[in-house]
Enzyme design. Structure first.
Site, short mmCIF file in Angstrom:
data_model
loop_
_atom_site.label_atom_id
_atom_site.label_comp_id
_atom_site.label_asym_id
_atom_site.label_seq_id
_atom_site.Cartn_x
_atom_site.Cartn_y
_atom_site.Cartn_z
N SER A 101 -11.95 6.51 28.12
CA SER A 101 -10.57 6.20 28.45
C SER A 101 -10.45 5.31 29.69
O SER A 101 -10.93 4.19 29.71
CB SER A 101 -9.79 7.51 28.62
N ASP A 240 -4.86 1.21 29.09
CA ASP A 240 -6.13 1.62 29.69
C ASP A 240 -7.26 1.33 28.69
O ASP A 240 -7.04 0.71 27.66
CB ASP A 240 -6.10 3.09 30.12
N ASP A 242 -9.03 2.81 26.41
CA ASP A 242 -8.96 3.15 24.98
C ASP A 242 -7.55 3.06 24.44
O ASP A 242 -7.28 3.47 23.31
CB ASP A 242 -9.56 4.53 24.72
N ASP A 244 -4.73 4.61 25.04
CA ASP A 244 -3.85 5.75 24.77
C ASP A 244 -2.79 5.88 25.86
O ASP A 244 -1.95 6.78 25.80
CB ASP A 244 -4.64 7.05 24.58
#
Length: 450
Positions: A101, A240, A242, A244
């Site tokens: 992440s 960010d 990833d 999410d």
């Protein structure tokens, strides 16, 4: 949380803590656990972000899955919520995302999604952990026709992009600045907003395996703020690693965080009668100004512990359709099962287009109270017992009495590190400094370590 699985899967420094050997075992044991709950041979989607360790871990994980007969569809670089969406929409047995992440490039992680598109529940994770801790691997070792198959599935990314576009409005004439954090959104965000007709300026779109989240993205929005000011964009959208999370920037270059984004979307849905139970699910970290703005609109709140996992649990249990975190995780359950930065971005621009309002105007309805957070290193054994220390309990009560209801104090342990977090909100920066520093001094004196 278990021994290996934290609140967001298994994480660690790649090739040191999260090794190829561990990735293989997670694939093998995770695949086996999934197969025990399926009547047919499981089909699993695997995605990753742009970290240099991603392909190494992907290869090991997939080998583990194939070794127990799982059919694997390799998505390549894709956002975490893209994996969740595809698992549910294509009726797969599960999905696995390889990402850490918003963490730096040296870290990586592996998280599982069940066939319903939600993160794997605790019971399934514990089944996998039991196999990881076993002294011997006694699982079946099929050969020939019993092995799994591997399919490259790049069309999965395009299906996800097309789905997000279908939830939005035509943006012709709107100048949108994007920061894809040199991460997973670098393969999709430009295409999504181009398909919507926006004029684009894009940064953080050149991943090299090492620059994910490096001075870009939702945790470092300064570069995007400057781009918005210089380019005259109507909105900036920072994801960010990833994708999410989303942090937005208004046309003046000012930040619009997760609290303000949730308010804007929540008010929009509420006015249309589409906000389930007229309630937004948030965490204890949401700003007092956000709560006051919701109160003014007559919108209810359900408050959970920090972590999008807990927000999603509350949403599922109680039937809510909007929730999230100040950090930019926003879950819009009508469209996806997990936080989705690009989906949130599409909805935010849709609201701007439909209402004809600038982002600064929409966000101005939330007055954010100054907030300060201090992390204090303590022994792991003490971080959950801090509130039992008389001096700490006493100073918190004293500061809350001084606030007289016009502010907030939150002292909580970190879920992943040996830290105690001291946070306060108040009408002025001077007051916030006083409250946090006073409490932090007592905590350091009582249980702090160097």
């Amino acid at each position: 949380m278990g021994k290996y699985f934290g609140t967001d899967g298994v994480r660690g420094e790649a090739n040191v803590e999260l090794t190829p050997e561990l990735a293989f075992k997670l694939g093998r044991f995770g695949g086996y656990v999934l197969s025990q709950h399926e009547s047919e041979v499981p089909k699993v989607f695997v995605g990753r972000d742009t970290r240099i360790s991603g392909e190494m871990l992907e290869s090991a994980l997939i080998a583990g899955l194939l070794s127990v007969g799982i059919h694997v569809y390799k998505l390549g670089v894709i956002a975490t919520p893209g994996v969740a969406y595809l698992v549910k929409s294509e009726k797969a047995s599960a999905g696995v995302m390889i990402s850490a992440s918003h963490n730096p490039a040296l870290d990586n992680g592996i998280k599982f999604f069940g066939g319903d598109g939600y993160k794997l529940d605790d019971d399934r994770e514990l089944e996998i952990e039991a196999l990881l801790d076993a002294t011997e691997d006694t699982l079946p070792r099929p050969s020939a026709e019993g092995l799994g198959t591997l399919v490259d599935y790049p069309e999965g990314l395009r299906k996800y992009q097309q789905y997000l576009v279908s939830t939005g409005l035509e943006l012709e004439g709107m100048h949108v600045a994007l920061d894809t954090a040199n991460g997973a959104a670098s393969t999709s965000a430009r295409q999504i907003f181009a398909d919507l007709g926006a004029q684009l300026t894009v940064i953080g779109e050149n991943p090299d395996g090492l620059n994910i989240n490096l001075n870009v993205g939702s945790t470092h929005p300064e570069a995007l703020q400057e781009v918005v000011r210089e380019s005259g964009a109507a909105i900036g959208l920072a994801f960010d690693g990833d994708s999410d999370r989303l942090i937005a920037v208004d046309e003046n270059g000012e930040l619009v965080d997760g609290d303000k984004i949730m308010y804007i979307i929540g008010k929009y849905l509420s006015e249309k009668g589409q906000l389930a139970q007229n309630t937004i699910v948030t965490t204890v970290m949401s700003n007092l100004g956000f709560h006051k703005a919701l109160d003014r609109e007559g919108i209810q709140k359900a408050v959970t512990a920090v972590g999008d996992r807990y927000v999603v649990e509350e949403m599922r249990q109680s039937g809510y359709n909007l929730g999230g975190e100040q950090s930019g995780h926003v879950i819009i359950m009508d469209y996806n099962t997990t936080g989705d930065g690009q989906l949130t971005a599409v909805q935010l621009t849709k609201i701007m287009k439909e209402t004809g309002k600038k982002l600064s105007e929409l966000a101005s309805e939330v007055t954010i109270y100054p907030q300060k957070l201090v992390n204090i290193r303590v022994e792991n054994s003490m971080k959950d017992k801090a509130m039992e220390v008389p001096a700490i309990k006493s100073i918190i009560e004293e500061m809350e009495a001084k606030m007289a209801g016009n502010g907030r104090i939150l002292v909580r342990p970190s879920g992943t590190e040996p830290l105690l977090r001291v946070m306060a909100e108040a009408p002025s920066h001077e007051e916030v400094d006083f409250y946090v520093d006073t409490i932090a001094d007592v905590v350091r004196a009582e249980i702090g370590i160097e």
